[in-house]
Design an enzyme around this catalytic site. Structure first.
Site, PDB file in Angstrom:
ATOM      1  N   GLU A 181     -22.203  -4.584  30.419  1.00 12.81           N
ATOM      2  CA  GLU A 181     -23.421  -4.883  29.712  1.00 12.81           C
ATOM      3  C   GLU A 181     -23.423  -4.388  28.197  1.00 12.81           C
ATOM      4  O   GLU A 181     -24.186  -5.120  27.499  1.00 12.81           O
ATOM      5  CB  GLU A 181     -24.528  -3.964  30.528  1.00 12.81           C
ATOM      6  CG  GLU A 181     -24.720  -4.343  31.994  1.00 12.81           C
ATOM      7  CD  GLU A 181     -25.570  -3.214  32.800  1.00 12.81           C
ATOM      8  OE1 GLU A 181     -26.674  -3.614  32.889  1.00 12.81           O
ATOM      9  OE2 GLU A 181     -24.780  -2.275  33.400  1.00 12.81           O
ATOM     10  N   ASN A 230     -27.853   3.094  24.285  1.00 11.76           N
ATOM     11  CA  ASN A 230     -28.561   3.122  25.723  1.00 11.76           C
ATOM     12  C   ASN A 230     -29.360   4.469  25.606  1.00 11.76           C
ATOM     13  O   ASN A 230     -28.654   5.337  26.163  1.00 11.76           O
ATOM     14  CB  ASN A 230     -28.005   2.809  26.706  1.00 11.76           C
ATOM     15  CG  ASN A 230     -28.657   2.778  28.154  1.00 11.76           C
ATOM     16  OD1 ASN A 230     -29.998   2.953  28.239  1.00 11.76           O
ATOM     17  ND2 ASN A 230     -27.945   2.437  29.474  1.00 11.76           N
ATOM     18  N   ASN A 283     -15.040  -2.417  43.114  1.00  8.96           N
ATOM     19  CA  ASN A 283     -14.040  -1.461  43.615  1.00  8.96           C
ATOM     20  C   ASN A 283     -13.812  -1.437  45.243  1.00  8.96           C
ATOM     21  O   ASN A 283     -12.950  -0.798  45.603  1.00  8.96           O
ATOM     22  CB  ASN A 283     -14.223  -0.035  42.989  1.00  8.96           C
ATOM     23  CG  ASN A 283     -14.078  -0.239  41.371  1.00  8.96           C
ATOM     24  OD1 ASN A 283     -13.223  -0.709  40.963  1.00  8.96           O
ATOM     25  ND2 ASN A 283     -14.994   0.398  40.725  1.00  8.96           N
ATOM     26  N   HIS A 325     -31.345  -5.580  35.576  1.00  9.30           N
ATOM     27  CA  HIS A 325     -29.887  -5.777  35.561  1.00  9.30           C
ATOM     28  C   HIS A 325     -29.594  -7.138  34.907  1.00  9.30           C
ATOM     29  O   HIS A 325     -28.569  -7.768  34.984  1.00  9.30           O
ATOM     30  CB  HIS A 325     -28.990  -5.675  36.894  1.00  9.30           C
ATOM     31  CG  HIS A 325     -29.195  -4.357  37.544  1.00  9.30           C
ATOM     32  ND1 HIS A 325     -29.251  -4.142  39.046  1.00  9.30           N
ATOM     33  CD2 HIS A 325     -29.044  -3.242  36.963  1.00  9.30           C
ATOM     34  CE1 HIS A 325     -29.033  -2.845  39.400  1.00  9.30           C
ATOM     35  NE2 HIS A 325     -29.226  -2.377  38.214  1.00  9.30           N
ATOM     36  N   ASP A 368     -22.682   8.313  46.928  1.00  6.71           N
ATOM     37  CA  ASP A 368     -21.355   7.882  46.538  1.00  6.71           C
ATOM     38  C   ASP A 368     -20.601   7.108  47.692  1.00  6.71           C
ATOM     39  O   ASP A 368     -20.429   7.505  48.758  1.00  6.71           O
ATOM     40  CB  ASP A 368     -20.451   9.218  46.173  1.00  6.71           C
ATOM     41  CG  ASP A 368     -19.422   8.636  45.531  1.00  6.71           C
ATOM     42  OD1 ASP A 368     -18.421   7.956  45.980  1.00  6.71           O
ATOM     43  OD2 ASP A 368     -19.013   9.459  44.389  1.00  6.71           O
ATOM     44  N   LYS A 383     -26.483   6.892  25.757  1.00 10.11           N
ATOM     45  CA  LYS A 383     -25.046   6.500  25.906  1.00 10.11           C
ATOM     46  C   LYS A 383     -24.871   5.583  24.711  1.00 10.11           C
ATOM     47  O   LYS A 383     -25.761   5.049  24.175  1.00 10.11           O
ATOM     48  CB  LYS A 383     -24.847   5.865  27.209  1.00 10.11           C
ATOM     49  CG  LYS A 383     -25.024   6.529  28.321  1.00 10.11           C
ATOM     50  CD  LYS A 383     -24.814   5.574  29.667  1.00 10.11           C
ATOM     51  CE  LYS A 383     -25.154   6.258  30.926  1.00 10.11           C
ATOM     52  NZ  LYS A 383     -25.144   5.537  32.081  1.00 10.11           N
ATOM     53  N   ARG A 387     -32.392   4.517  46.842  1.00  8.72           N
ATOM     54  CA  ARG A 387     -33.673   3.635  46.776  1.00  8.72           C
ATOM     55  C   ARG A 387     -33.649   3.012  47.907  1.00  8.72           C
ATOM     56  O   ARG A 387     -32.419   2.313  48.594  1.00  8.72           O
ATOM     57  CB  ARG A 387     -33.654   2.623  45.630  1.00  8.72           C
ATOM     58  CG  ARG A 387     -33.882   3.448  44.147  1.00  8.72           C
ATOM     59  CD  ARG A 387     -33.992   2.386  43.218  1.00  8.72           C
ATOM     60  NE  ARG A 387     -33.605   2.888  41.804  1.00  8.72           N
ATOM     61  CZ  ARG A 387     -32.855   2.402  40.849  1.00  8.72           C
ATOM     62  NH1 ARG A 387     -32.364   1.212  41.205  1.00  8.72           N
ATOM     63  NH2 ARG A 387     -32.789   3.063  39.789  1.00  8.72           N
ATOM     64  N   VAL A 446     -19.499  -0.580  43.069  1.00  8.54           N
ATOM     65  CA  VAL A 446     -19.226  -0.852  44.591  1.00  8.54           C
ATOM     66  C   VAL A 446     -18.592  -2.254  44.397  1.00  8.54           C
ATOM     67  O   VAL A 446     -17.909  -2.654  45.376  1.00  8.54           O
ATOM     68  CB  VAL A 446     -20.318  -0.616  45.416  1.00  8.54           C
ATOM     69  CG1 VAL A 446     -19.962  -1.268  46.863  1.00  8.54           C
ATOM     70  CG2 VAL A 446     -20.785   0.731  45.382  1.00  8.54           C
ATOM     71  N   ARG A 463     -30.453  -1.009  24.325  1.00  8.61           N
ATOM     72  CA  ARG A 463     -30.745  -1.475  25.726  1.00  8.61           C
ATOM     73  C   ARG A 463     -32.242  -1.243  25.978  1.00  8.61           C
ATOM     74  O   ARG A 463     -32.633  -0.095  25.754  1.00  8.61           O
ATOM     75  CB  ARG A 463     -29.995  -1.115  26.700  1.00  8.61           C
ATOM     76  CG  ARG A 463     -30.570  -1.409  28.249  1.00  8.61           C
ATOM     77  CD  ARG A 463     -29.800  -0.463  29.027  1.00  8.61           C
ATOM     78  NE  ARG A 463     -30.097  -1.215  30.475  1.00  8.61           N
ATOM     79  CZ  ARG A 463     -30.120  -0.143  31.705  1.00  8.61           C
ATOM     80  NH1 ARG A 463     -30.068   1.094  31.411  1.00  8.61           N
ATOM     81  NH2 ARG A 463     -30.760  -0.527  33.040  1.00  8.61           N
TER      82      ARG A 463
END
Length: 399
Positions: free
Chosen positions: A385, A10, A335, A180, A282, A17, A241, A332, A91
């Site tokens: 992913e 990616n 977790n 996504h 965060d 990554k 965003r 989110v 990706r």
């Protein structure tokens, strides 16, 4: 070592990554990241067999970064020559209307991805460079592009069409693409398996809630609606965003505040969302501020939640009734129990109910957290992913 492995790459604008994955059993054999490409000092991290190796050094471009990755495989393992790498999966964020499915990369495909850069100026340039370098460094295996947008190519025209002049939309490729997609596809398939059904026999709503956030409506295994649009800016409130806003706000800021188009673009994408409302993107910090009594943080949470509930309700209408599952995924979603609890409680009028004890459990496994009598099963399904990319890559080259 697995019989076959796929190297998943990616490549972003300033990062690469990677994971070496066994698609058969889902194991991530090795992984790492190259950060701060093009800056004065870069960082390379490589994880294998429980060990992490970190180096700080200048990384001029993606070519230098990927060569360093291959050096780390040689130095710290596993040896790629003996790791049975059968393909490299890349990706790619934006496939436009050109790529409805994973595609074996050729010179022509690279040029087509390059041609889509205007639709994803922050992402596709890095993808192109990463693909070019990886094909040069690993020329003996097929390379496959897996697109974030492909899963949403099944959206009906009524869902992907914006009410703009037809000729303008066609000339500039303006439509809802969604993002996504690999996550929504992976999670919806696993959610169906978790409730003991085939994905084609289910209607689902998937909430991918991370720093970027999106929701999809999936009917009998096919996406019929999603919240992100031409870009990842539309839809839910996100870390930085705005999500949905009145488009006239852009004109208002241009005329009244004297802001340039680039300044407004930066504000909407990087300075808004939770960060704009509460000063923090965060979610853990947001909850800490709420605990300390911050009214701004509480409002940010309430706006975030209201948008989720609004989308879930509208997507139930799109699906023609209650779905089989509503699934939470990503950072989110996986977790933060309070987000799941508040979302589901807001839907209690539909007979949807969450089990507080099940919801409070932390686990890396897919799980049902609704009550036995809930009209919709509420799930938490950790996304992966990279594994989805590896499996789509393997499936394509095995055809």
């Amino acid at each position: 070592m697995s019989d076959h492995t796929v190297l998943v790459i990616n490549a972003g604008s300033s990062t690469v990554k990677y994971q070496l994955i066994s698609p058969e059993d889902g194991a991530a054999i090795a992984s790492g990241i190259v950060e701060r490409i093009g800056e004065e000092t870069g960082i390379v991290k490589h994880k294998y067999a429980g060990q992490e190796h970190t180096e700080n050094l200048p990384i001029e471009d993606h070519g230098v970064g990927l060569r360093k990755v291959l050096d780390l495989f040689d130095a710290h393992g596993p040896n790629l020559a003996t790791a049975n790498v059968v393909a490299v999966g890349h990706r790619v964020v934006q496939g436009g209307s050109v790529f409805p499915a994973p595609t074996v990369i050729t010179d022509e495909v690279v040029e087509q991805i390059r041609g889509l850069i205007p639709l994803a100026p922050l992402h596709n340039p890095g993808h192109v460079r990463g693909i070019e370098v990886a094909r040069e460094l690993l020329p003996d295996v097929p390379h496959v592009a897996v697109f974030d947008t492909s899963f949403f190519q099944t959206l009906p025209a009524s869902a992907y069409t914006y009410a703009l002049p037809k000729d303008v939309a066609q000339e500039f490729s303006i439509r809802r693409y969604g993002f996504h997609g690999t996550s929504h596809q992976y999670v919806s398939r696993l959610a169906a398996h978790t409730i003991g059904k085939d994905v084609a026999d289910t209607n689902q709503i998937v909430l991918h809630l991370g720093s970027g956030a999106s929701v999809s409506a999936i009917k009998q295994g096919k996406a019929v609606e999603t919240s992100m649009g031409l870009t990842p800016l539309e839809g839910l409130v996100m870390g930085t965003r705005t999500g949905d806003i009145d488009p006239a706000i852009v004109f208002h800021l241009y005329r009244e505040a004297g802001m340039s188009i680039d300044e407004i673009d930066t504000m909407l994408n990087k300075q808004s969302g939770l960060k704009g409302l509460a000063g923090q993107n965060d979610f853990r910090e947001l909850l800490r501020l709420i605990g300390e009594g911050s009214a701004d943080a509480q409002l940010a949470f309430d706006v975030f939640l209201h948008r989720i509930v609004k989308y879930v309700g509208s997507y139930m209408a799109v699906l023609g009734g209650l779905p089989d599952t509503i699934t939470f995924t990503a950072g989110v979603g996986e977790n933060t129990a309070i987000v799941r609890e508040k979302t589901v409680n807001a839907l209690s009028g539909f007979g949807i109910a969450i089990d507080p004890e099940l919801n409070s459990v932390r686990s890396d496994e897919p799980r049902i957290v609704s009550t036995p009598d809930s009209t919709v099963k509420i799930l938490v399904v950790p996304t992966n992913e990279e594994l989805e990319i590896s499996r789509q890559t393997m499936s394509l080259i095995s055809e």
